[in-house]
Scaffold this motif. Structure first.
Motif, mmCIF file in Angstrom:
data_model
loop_
_atom_site.group_PDB
_atom_site.id
_atom_site.type_symbol
_atom_site.label_atom_id
_atom_site.label_comp_id
_atom_site.label_asym_id
_atom_site.label_seq_id
_atom_site.Cartn_x
_atom_site.Cartn_y
_atom_site.Cartn_z
ATOM 1 N N MET A 74 0.848 -1.201 0.000
ATOM 2 C CA MET A 74 0.000 0.000 0.000
ATOM 3 C C MET A 74 0.876 1.242 0.000
ATOM 4 N N ARG A 111 1.503 -1.604 -6.502
ATOM 5 C CA ARG A 111 0.791 -0.885 -5.454
ATOM 6 C C ARG A 111 -0.667 -1.339 -5.392
ATOM 7 N N ARG A 170 -3.149 -3.693 -2.263
ATOM 8 C CA ARG A 170 -3.211 -4.643 -1.153
ATOM 9 C C ARG A 170 -3.835 -5.932 -1.673
ATOM 10 N N VAL A 171 -3.269 -7.060 -1.275
ATOM 11 C CA VAL A 171 -3.720 -8.334 -1.850
ATOM 12 C C VAL A 171 -5.129 -8.671 -1.366
ATOM 13 N N TYR A 179 -4.411 -12.144 -6.247
ATOM 14 C CA TYR A 179 -5.364 -11.207 -6.817
ATOM 15 C C TYR A 179 -5.297 -9.876 -6.078
ATOM 16 N N THR A 180 -5.185 -8.809 -6.847
ATOM 17 C CA THR A 180 -5.255 -7.469 -6.280
ATOM 18 C C THR A 180 -5.550 -6.514 -7.423
ATOM 19 N N GLU A 181 -5.435 -5.226 -7.158
ATOM 20 C CA GLU A 181 -5.491 -4.256 -8.248
ATOM 21 C C GLU A 181 -4.159 -3.537 -8.284
ATOM 22 N N ASP A 182 -3.597 -3.386 -9.459
ATOM 23 C CA ASP A 182 -2.477 -2.460 -9.600
ATOM 24 C C ASP A 182 -3.122 -1.081 -9.627
ATOM 25 N N THR A 183 -3.111 -0.424 -8.470
ATOM 26 C CA THR A 183 -3.886 0.821 -8.368
ATOM 27 C C THR A 183 -3.275 1.934 -9.203
ATOM 28 N N LEU A 184 -2.013 1.778 -9.583
ATOM 29 C CA LEU A 184 -1.380 2.823 -10.381
ATOM 30 C C LEU A 184 -1.725 2.665 -11.861
ATOM 31 N N GLY A 226 -4.570 0.980 -12.559
ATOM 32 C CA GLY A 226 -6.025 0.895 -12.539
ATOM 33 C C GLY A 226 -6.532 -0.383 -13.170
ATOM 34 N N ARG A 227 -5.738 -1.463 -13.023
ATOM 35 C CA ARG A 227 -6.172 -2.746 -13.608
ATOM 36 C C ARG A 227 -6.116 -3.853 -12.581
ATOM 37 N N PRO A 228 -7.081 -4.745 -12.632
ATOM 38 C CA PRO A 228 -7.033 -5.907 -11.734
ATOM 39 C C PRO A 228 -5.812 -6.764 -12.078
#
Lengths: 194, 674
Positions: free
Chosen positions: B447, B472, B474-475, B490-495, B497-499
């Motif tokens: 995070m 970046r 959280r799993v 499984y997470t989102e690459d928040t930078l 914006g993709r799962p």
């Protein structure tokens, strides 16, 4: 508000438009409304991504629940309510199960949908669903193919719902009328078909 | 009573505390009000009453107005009562002629948006303080000698450092450790960030030092049973657990000259009982008679009597010369006297398997950070070869789940706080993988990377430059392929914006830390408070981070809150310094809040004796009558006996019944007479 330059060319204007985030883009009341309707501390999202990572819709669509949480925090009302992705949540509550801040992103989405409906921003299929529920008590009413399949399986052609007990439909209509859903759906669909 | 003997001449001093107080209530109104109160001859205010000019105002006013009482309306007595008492004394008064009204913590901070209400409340607080001040009496603190010895509980890196400092300062130090060896968590680590020092190489010399320092009395496999006394004079009962093995000194005491355990290990070789070794996180075996690892201090075997079958094979293997094994040994007790104590009792990890979504204990290849340490450690169960628990293969893609249970407000096993050292050890693990396994890639799911210490950010830079991938997000969850035992994260690459759905060979969970299971018991024995997150509470988070609210008890290391090795060592040295002050001074002053028995009224019923939690009261014969007597050094002034005494014969100094009644009357009657 974003700076606007007149290039005299619609395509170019779109391409070169100012996408900066301005403080005037934010409507703090939007966050307050979302918090009130969703009954979750929507302002406390810290953008970890657990929600989108848990979302069954995200890998198959452009829907990003985290993005809507962010728009909520910043009060980006127009961006949130005008985004058609708002309607792609399946309300499975996986994100709510796993959010480390104990928030309910699903309920934030529902709150935003409520706010969107108030300003007539609803996809056509949802409005048609409203009409169908009003008419039959079902979002997806029974049809001939289904009836044949049911009979083949030894079931009555119609399930024991409003299809078999249509006398309960007026009760459903009364609830929907209270919120003006049917009138609104009729009106928006009529305006669109003009 | 004080007020019948002399006319009250009280000065009231109101502190602005910058804008902390002055920003929320009217100092001027409170001052004007104070001037009208009975006995008040001067009222003044200042921006910072605790500063030199502020204290000078008090000192000068005492002399100028011939005051016999001082009231300061400011912050908490916990913060500045000693400050203003000193000023009162400097002005020529007995320092107990001072009373404090807490108009900050109990007023301006809580009524920040109610100017009128806060001002009225501050007036009441001053009124009440003045009412008590009118009745204050001169008191003399009691000096008691301090035992020239200290206790350090817990022999991890923090406890060992504190013990070495105390011992080197000439103080006899009892270092008590409940495990059979010193070393603590740090001895389980392979390398230490950011310098990549081998943990053993910097730790074992200290382990040896505590073993041979002439001023350190080492007590391993020992727990604290009972704590009695007060600063300067603690009596502590230690329980030396039945070890089943004699050290050379103990053997000699039994007449086995030249005997005792020499650490040869012949006993363990023949022992038929096999158990998982907790030092290796259960990934290697040990016998019922065991040492944790080869570098233990003291090098002394221990019998786990819960699993020992008493077959006697070890006794035979040990032989008639050493005669080190005693299968019938029992717990023994020892009473020690110390002046001060340092608690360095360390931490545990949360049971991360209860966060079901990450699959620990469900999926073979999901491990914890500490298990990773043992697997990558040269002296670990795989001699430093990182392998997948499922098939022994070398993992090429390793995922790290940061904030696994930390920064999580959902309750259960999760912790709302940051565990503070996981970011850095995950970076270190990432480096170690790339160093040991050519072509292997670590993926850190995070995070925030909190690389806050000296050279930490630079270490982050280095690990990224070596090829570690940072994602970046959280799993959300981890799933296992039942055939390959590979794991999908499984997470989102928040930078982006993709799962994210990434297949990993192995996943390491950076599990949150929590207080030791027995921390609560130890805390209560030593009378130390805890903060809301369960860690032991320091006296002040900034100005007294090593002390506690119980005089003579100090804290070091993670037991006070998550911290890494440098911070632990720094705090340990701070605690050792603080704990040595009373010992070197040789005496401590006790607050004279003792219970006093009025022997003329006391009926000698003795009912107060059972009420006293500190055993400070006794019945004695005086002038032919049985009366109660207080041992002042033991009395903590809690007031239990004073409140209970059916005859009203017990007076609580500085909190007398007339003083408290005057405060209540002042508030209820607002200065009017009955």
């Amino acid at each position: 508000m974003a700076n606007v330059k007149d290039y005299g060319n619609a395509e170019l204007e779109e391409k070169l438009s100012d996408t900066s985030y301005y403080t005037t883009d934010s409507n703090p009341q939007f966050l307050e409304d979302v918090k009130k309707i969703s009954r979750t501390a929507a302002n406390m999202c810290f953008q970890c991504g657990t929600c989108t990572g848990s979302c069954p819709s995200a890998p198959r669509s452009s829907y990003r629940i985290r993005l809507f949480m962010r728009r909520g925090v910043l009060g980006l009302e127009k961006e949130a309510l005008n985004d058609p992705d708002l309607w792609l949540c399946t309300t499975c509550y996986s994100c709510t199960d796993r959010c480390p801040r104990g928030l309910a992103p699903t309920d934030v989405i529902m709150a935003m949908r409520n706010l969107a409906f108030k300003v007539d921003i609803v996809p056509r299929n949802f409005l048609k669903t409203v009409q169908l529920i009003y008419k039959t008590g079902h979002g997806v009413p029974n049809n001939d193919v289904n009836r044949a399949a049911r009979v083949k399986l030894g079931l009555p052609a119609d399930p024991p719902t409003t299809h078999s007990y249509p006398e309960f439909i007026p009760g459903i209509q009364k609830i929907m009328d209270f919120y003006g859903m049917k009138d609104k759906a009729d009106r928006i669909l009529a305006e669109e078909s003009k | 009573m004080a007020d019948t003997k002399e006319e009250s001449r009280i000065g009231v001093f109101i502190c602005h505390c910058g804008t902390n107080i002055a920003g929320s209530l009217s100092i001027e109104d409170v001052k004007k009000y104070a001037e009208t109160l009975d006995g008040v001859v001067v009222a003044d205010d200042y921006q910072y009453m605790c500063s030199t000019p502020g204290q000078s105002k008090i000192i000068d006013a005492i002399k100028e107005h011939n005051l016999n009482g001082v009231v300061v309306a400011a912050c908490s007595p916990r913060l500045h009562e000693p400050t203003f008492r000193t000023a009162t004394e400097e002005g020529g008064l007995n320092k107990f002629r001072f009373e404090m009204a807490n108009i900050r913590d109990q007023n301006s901070w809580v009524h920040m948006h109610d100017w009128e209400g806060a001002t009225e409340k501050a007036k009441d607080q001053v009124l009440i303080a003045v009412a008590k001040c009118r009745m204050l009496e001169d008191l003399q603190p009691k000096s008691v000698p301090v035992e020239h010895a200290a206790l350090v509980l817990g022999a991890g890196i923090g406890g060992m450092q504190a013990a070495l400092d105390l011992a080197s300062a000439g103080i006899k130090t009892y270092l008590v450790e409940k495990l059979p060896t010193v070393g603590g968590r740090m001895s389980q680590l392979d390398k230490t960030f950011p310098t990549l020092d081998c943990s053993q190489c910097i730790l074992t010399p200290k382990m040896v030092d505590v073993g041979r320092h002439p001023n350190i009395e080492l007590r391993t496999y020992t727990e604290v049973e009972k704590v009695e006394g007060y600063i300067g004079n603690f009596t502590i009962t230690l329980r030396k657990k039945a070890r089943g093995v004699l050290d050379p000194t103990e053997a000699e005491a039994r007449g086995y000259v030249g005997g005792g355990c020499n650490g040869c290990g012949d006993c363990a070789e023949v022992c038929p009982v096999i158990k998982p070794n907790p030092f290796e996180m259960g990934m290697a075996p040990r016998k019922a008679i065991y040492i944790y690892h080869a570098q233990v201090m003291p090098l002394l075997y221990t019998i786990d009597f819960d699993s020992c079958v008493k077959c006697g094979l070890c006794v035979d293997a040990c032989g008639p010369e050493k005669r080190a094994i005693d299968l019938e040994s029992v717990d023994t007790f020892e009473e020690i006297k110390v002046g001060t104590c340092i608690l360095a009792i360390g931490y545990d990890y949360i049971p991360i398997e209860e966060k079901r979504e990450w699959g620990y204990k469900q999926f073979d290849n999901v491990i914890t950070g500490l298990e990773f340490e043992r697997l990558i450690c040269a002296s670990g169960p795989t001699t430093g070869h990182l392998i997948r628990p499922s098939d022994g293969q070398t993992p090429m893609k390793v995922g790290f789940v940061l904030c696994a249970g930390s920064r999580d407000n959902t309750g259960g096993v999760a912790k709302p706080y940051c565990s503070r050292f996981c970011c850095m050890y995950c970076l270190k693990h990432a480096h170690q993988i790339m160093e040991k396994i050519p072509g292997a890639v670590p993926y850190l799911f995070y995070m925030d990377i909190r690389a806050f210490g000296k050279m930490y950010e630079e270490f982050y830079y280095r690990v990224q430059s070596e090829g570690a991938k940072f994602i970046r997000g959280r799993v959300a969850n981890i799933l296992e392929d039942p055939t390959t035992k590979n794991l999908t994260v499984y997470t989102e690459d928040t930078l982006l914006g993709r799962p994210v759905a990434m297949e990993m060979d192995m996943v390491v969970l950076a599990a949150a830390v929590q207080p030791k299971a027995d921390a609560e018991k130890i805390r209560q024995m030593f009378g130390v408070s805890k903060s809301q997150d369960g860690w032991l509470l320091e006296a002040h988070p900034k100005l007294n981070p090593c002390g506690t609210t119980t005089a003579g008890i100090y804290l070091a290391g993670v037991c006070q809150g998550p911290k890494d090795i440098p911070d632990t060592v720094a705090q340990a040295e701070g605690a050792a310094s603080a704990a040595s002050i009373p010992i070197h001074t040789g005496e401590v002053q006790l607050e004279p809040y003792f219970a006093q028995c009025n022997e003329e009224i006391c009926a000698g019923c003795g009912m107060c004796l059972n009420q006293c939690p500190y055993g400070a009261l006794a019945l004695v014969e005086k002038n032919g009558r049985t009366v109660m007597e207080v041992t002042e050094a033991k009395c903590k002034g809690c007031g239990t006996c004073g409140g209970f005494c059916p005859g009203g014969a017990i007076k609580m100094q500085h909190f007398t019944s007339p003083q408290i009644c005057a405060q209540i009357d002042a508030f209820l009657l607002k200065g009017e007479d009955y």
